[in-house]
Structures are given as structure tokens and as C-alpha cells.
Design an enzyme around this catalytic site. Structure first.
Site, short mmCIF file in Angstrom:
data_model
loop_
_atom_site.label_atom_id
_atom_site.label_comp_id
_atom_site.label_asym_id
_atom_site.label_seq_id
_atom_site.Cartn_x
_atom_site.Cartn_y
_atom_site.Cartn_z
CB SER A 24 -1.04 -0.06 1.34
OG SER A 24 -1.36 1.31 1.55
NE ARG A 67 -2.22 -3.83 -7.62
CZ ARG A 67 -2.69 -4.67 -6.54
NH1 ARG A 67 -2.63 -3.92 -5.27
NH2 ARG A 67 -2.97 -5.74 -6.40
CD1 TRP A 192 -8.26 2.77 5.98
CD2 TRP A 192 -9.92 3.54 5.14
NE1 TRP A 192 -8.47 2.25 4.86
CE2 TRP A 192 -9.63 3.08 4.11
CE3 TRP A 192 -11.35 4.43 4.84
CZ2 TRP A 192 -9.82 3.04 2.75
CZ3 TRP A 192 -11.66 4.21 3.54
CH2 TRP A 192 -11.01 3.69 2.52
#
Length: 212
Positions: A24, A67, A192
Site C-alpha cells: 500500500s 490497480r 483509516w
């Protein structure tokens, strides 16, 4: 008297739990900023490398990854570079995102009491230099930087014990309702995303909450 003093000091310790996956880029950014905040505010970071794919599947997030969404990915690459420039760090996309092996390595670094150093070295290699996380020579590079026995480290990340620990931590993250990375906890409060770190900073600056 000494016991009371130690208990008092323990209550003042602020611990931030940091969940990430080396695949990430946003975790790479968050790790950089979180490390700076830890220095500024004097809190400790507890690191958890988890399997992002399993975490997403656990909550029913089975759609395509960023992606695979070309239009979105094109924007994210611009956005990521903006963040990297803001933090004054390099950001280079690696050739692939096969992070499992280096994720499991975190649990070797814990035994060596070098979790923070390990996370920094691997993130800088993968996202700072663009080294594929499954590159055969990466464990040797990391071992050299951290002063480890290369063979011992390579044996660990190939072991059943490493896989079991990794799976256990991923399951524990799911139980804690982690659904993506980077995720940070201060006590029971969860944030988050790299872009939520300013909220964590406000919380850390305002209350002596421990992470137990």
C-alpha cells in the site's frame, strides 16, 4: 511505592496501533507521517502487518482493486505524488505488489526489537526506491541494513511459524473491524487513511490514552 510509580507511568504511555500492508502506497505515506508524529508527541507505535486482500474479502469488498481501475489509478498516481511532495519523500511504484513475504518479516523484527526500523527500511525500499517486494535479493538488503543474520531472516520468512503469525494477526485485525490500510487506533478510536492523520494528531495531543 515503586510499583505505584511504575503503574502510574504505564498509564501515561500513549500507544498507537498501526495496521498496514507493504503493498500500500498510502501506508508508506502514513508510516512516514506517523513516525514524525511519534517523535513530536512522544507516543509509541505498535505495528501490525496484515493481508489487505483477506481483510477486504472479509467485509465483502470483492470488487476490482484500484490497480484494475485505470481512470482511478491515473488520478491516484497524481494524488500520491502530491502527498509525497508534501511530505518531501520520494514515491516510486514497484514492479509488483507481492508483499506477503516482507509482511511476515515484521514478526521477525519483533523478536529483534527492531519493528520500527524494519518497517521504515522495507517501505523505503519498496515505495521510496521502487524495489519489488518479492525481489529475491530484498531480504538480504534489509538484513544488511539492520545488521541481521541473513540466513536466519530468510529462514523465518519462509517458515510455517511466520505464516501462522501473519494469519493470526490478519484474523485479529478483521475481528477488530479493520477493513483497509493504513488503519490507526488510539485506544478504541479508529482512523483509516493517510489523510486522517491530522485527526489522530488532534487526539494524541489532547488526551493521555493508552493503547491497551
Amino acid at each position: 511505592m515503586l510499583l505505584c510509580r511504575l503503574l502510574f507511568l504505564e498509564c501515561l504511555i500513549v500507544i498507537v496501533d498501526f495496521y498496514f500492508d507493504f503493498l500500500s502506497p498510502f501506508s508508506y505515506l502514513a508510516n512516514h507521517r506517523l513516525s514524525k508524529l511519534a517523535q513530536d508527541y512522544g507516543f509509541s507505535i505498535r505495528y501490525y502487518a496484515i493481508d489487505l486482500a483477506r481483510v477486504k474479502i472479509a467485509i465483502g469488498n470483492v470488487g476490482p482493486s484500484n490497480r484494475d481501475l485505470i481512470v482511478k489509478l491515473d488520478y491516484l498516481k497524481v494524488d500520491l505524488q502530491r502527498w509525497a511532495e508534501l511530505y518531501e519523500i520520494p514515491l516510486v511504484f514497484p514492479a509488483n505488489y507481492n508483499s506477503r513475504r516482507m509482511n511476515t518479516g515484521l514478526y521477525y523484527s519483533g523478536a529483534m526489537a527492531q519493528t520500527g526500523a524494519y518497517v521504515n527500511v522495507v517501505f523505503n525500499a519498496v515505495w521510496g526506491d521502487g524495489i519489488a517486494p518479492d525481489l529475491e535479493s530484498l531480504p538480504a538488503l534489509v538484513s544488511e541494513k539492520l545488521g541481521w543474520d541473513r540466513s536466519a531472516f530468510e529462514d523465518f520468512i519462509s517458515s510455517d511459524a511466520a505464516t501462522e503469525r501473519y494469519d493470526e494477526q490478519t484474523h485479529a485485525a478483521i475481528e477488530r473491524k479493520v477493513f483497509g490500510v493504513p488503519t490507526m487506533f488510539l485506544g478504541d478510536e479508529m482512523w483509516w487513511g493517510n489523510d486522517r492523520l491530522f485527526m489522530l494528531e488532534n487526539a494524541v495531543g489532547g488526551a493521555p490514552v493508552n493503547g491497551e
